[in-house]
Design an enzyme around this catalytic site. Structure first.
Site, PDB file in Angstrom:
ATOM      1  N   CYS A 150      -3.800   8.131  -0.888  1.00 50.76           N
ATOM      2  CA  CYS A 150      -4.714   8.037  -2.024  1.00 50.76           C
ATOM      3  C   CYS A 150      -4.539   9.298  -2.859  1.00 50.76           C
ATOM      4  O   CYS A 150      -4.387  10.389  -2.309  1.00 50.76           O
ATOM      5  CB  CYS A 150      -6.144   7.919  -1.519  1.00 50.76           C
ATOM      6  SG  CYS A 150      -7.404   7.843  -2.810  1.00 50.76           S
ATOM      7  N   ASN A 171      -0.903   6.398   5.058  1.00 52.02           N
ATOM      8  CA  ASN A 171      -1.445   5.671   6.191  1.00 52.02           C
ATOM      9  C   ASN A 171      -0.818   6.205   7.480  1.00 52.02           C
ATOM     10  O   ASN A 171       0.233   6.844   7.450  1.00 52.02           O
ATOM     11  CB  ASN A 171      -1.090   4.188   6.072  1.00 52.02           C
ATOM     12  CG  ASN A 171      -1.622   3.562   4.803  1.00 52.02           C
ATOM     13  OD1 ASN A 171      -2.779   3.189   4.724  1.00 52.02           O
ATOM     14  ND2 ASN A 171      -0.765   3.440   3.794  1.00 52.02           N
ATOM     15  N   ASP A 223       0.816  -1.204   0.000  1.00 53.52           N
ATOM     16  CA  ASP A 223       0.000   0.000   0.000  1.00 53.52           C
ATOM     17  C   ASP A 223       0.855   1.261   0.000  1.00 53.52           C
ATOM     18  O   ASP A 223       0.467   2.282  -0.573  1.00 53.52           O
ATOM     19  CB  ASP A 223      -0.910  -0.022   1.234  1.00 53.52           C
ATOM     20  CG  ASP A 223      -2.051   0.966   1.140  1.00 53.52           C
ATOM     21  OD1 ASP A 223      -2.272   1.534   0.061  1.00 53.52           O
ATOM     22  OD2 ASP A 223      -2.722   1.196   2.162  1.00 53.52           O
ATOM     23  N   HIS A 245      -8.001   0.446   9.536  1.00 51.34           N
ATOM     24  CA  HIS A 245      -6.974   0.946   8.623  1.00 51.34           C
ATOM     25  C   HIS A 245      -7.238   2.435   8.411  1.00 51.34           C
ATOM     26  O   HIS A 245      -8.126   2.819   7.652  1.00 51.34           O
ATOM     27  CB  HIS A 245      -7.048   0.185   7.296  1.00 51.34           C
ATOM     28  CG  HIS A 245      -6.059   0.625   6.270  1.00 51.34           C
ATOM     29  ND1 HIS A 245      -5.150  -0.236   5.691  1.00 51.34           N
ATOM     30  CD2 HIS A 245      -5.816   1.826   5.692  1.00 51.34           C
ATOM     31  CE1 HIS A 245      -4.413   0.410   4.805  1.00 51.34           C
ATOM     32  NE2 HIS A 245      -4.806   1.676   4.794  1.00 51.34           N
TER      33      HIS A 245
END
Length: 315
Positions: A250, A259, A24, A217
């Site tokens: 994102c 994150n 990610d 998350h």
């Protein structure tokens, strides 16, 4: 003990953290990260004590070139035998490719966005089309005796549609559980959650998903990531995902950060007396190595400040 019990051994609390940076986090980096560097960083994370690391994704190389070396990375890493390696799979073709090297991993994650618009823009399919595919893929994953994990993006809000109904998100989670998912992660994809809602959400999720590992998350787009993690913990959630160095994020909205940083999350938990099983010093070492590889300053606080020197290590 249930994975979502909030206490054990009297007053000692424990959580599980999956490191998602190698997938990610890396996928959002604009410059290609060399395969040997990826392997070296994942090995450093393995030394920190993670029992779960998200390593690769079986997406089309032309869609995410950064992850096109996933099989090579999986073959090259040297992590402890009890570290579960996770791969993300977008569709049936991706699952075909993953199962061709089934011996290289133990966990498979399937994903959907709770928001129709985000799902369409992310993978060019409706939510209904994705979930129809999930039923078939879930059966194959279970038949292979792999751990079937689900990820629901935009669980706390969509940058295109705004608020997303909790009932809609948890309905999708129940659909995943019905086809064999034993863990379901709820993603704050663009950092739209707040602590009050996170607490309500995870209390409700734990009630509606008995026997399922419920995973939080969070992203730190608006600086509320750790507060949201704390709220989820107090609501009873003991399974989390994070990314070393605060990597990831994102592309929508512009300027989104990644994150929550693993090293910041672990530091907070340890200071609270919550056990993670992780070596915080080694997590910070790995994050600083990532910073050197990328050649830019990363945004976690613990990279700069280091761990608090008291009380003793609370792993």
């Amino acid at each position: 003990m249930s994975l979502n019990d909030n206490t054990t051994d009297g007053e000692v609390r424990r959580v599980r953290i999956r490191e998602v940076g190698p997938r990610d986090g890396f996928q959002n980096e604009p410059e290609t990260i060399a395969t040997p560097d990826k392997i070296r960083l994942i090995n450093a994370l393995g030394r920190a004590g993670f029992d779960r690391i998200e390593v690769a994704s079986f997406v089309r190389p032309d869609v995410i070139p950064q992850l096109s070396d996933g099989v090579e990375v999986l073959r090259g890493i040297d992590v402890p035998e009890d570290t579960a390696r996770m791969v993300l799979v977008p569709n049936s073709r991706g699952l075909d490719n993953a199962l061709a090297v089934r011996e290289l991993f133990e966990e498979v994650a399937l994903f959907v966005s709770a928001s129709q618009t985000h799902n369409q823009r992310n993978i060019n399919r409706s939510v209904e089309e994705t979930m129809a595919d999930v039923k078939e893929m879930g059966g194959r994953i279970v038949a292979e005796e792999l751990t079937f994990c689900a990820v629901i993006a935009t669980s706390f809000g969509c940058p295109y549609e705004g608020k997303v109904s909790m009932d809609r998100v948890l309905g999708l989670a129940e659909d995943f559980a019905a086809v064999g998912a034993t863990e379901i992660g709820f993603g704050d994809t663009t950092g739209m959650a707040n602590p009050a809602y996170a607490a309500r959400f995870f209390r409700t999720a734990l009630e509606r998903l008995p026997g399922v590992e419920v995973t939080a998350h969070f992203h730190n787009t608006r600086g509320q990531g750790l507060a949201n993690a704390y709220a989820a913990l107090e609501a009873g959630c003991t399974s989390f995902e994070s990314s070393f160095g605060e990597l990831g994020g994102c592309p929508v909205p512009a300027g989104s950060t990644g994150n929550i940083a693993t090293e910041d999350l672990v530091s907070m938990f340890h200071e609270m007396g919550v056990r993670t099983g992780l070596d915080l010093d080694q997590v910070i070492v790995a994050a600083r190595q990532a910073q050197a590889v990328l050649g830019r300053k990363l945004t976690s606080h613990s990279i700069v400040a280091g761990p608090v020197l008291w009380p003793p290590d609370r792993r």
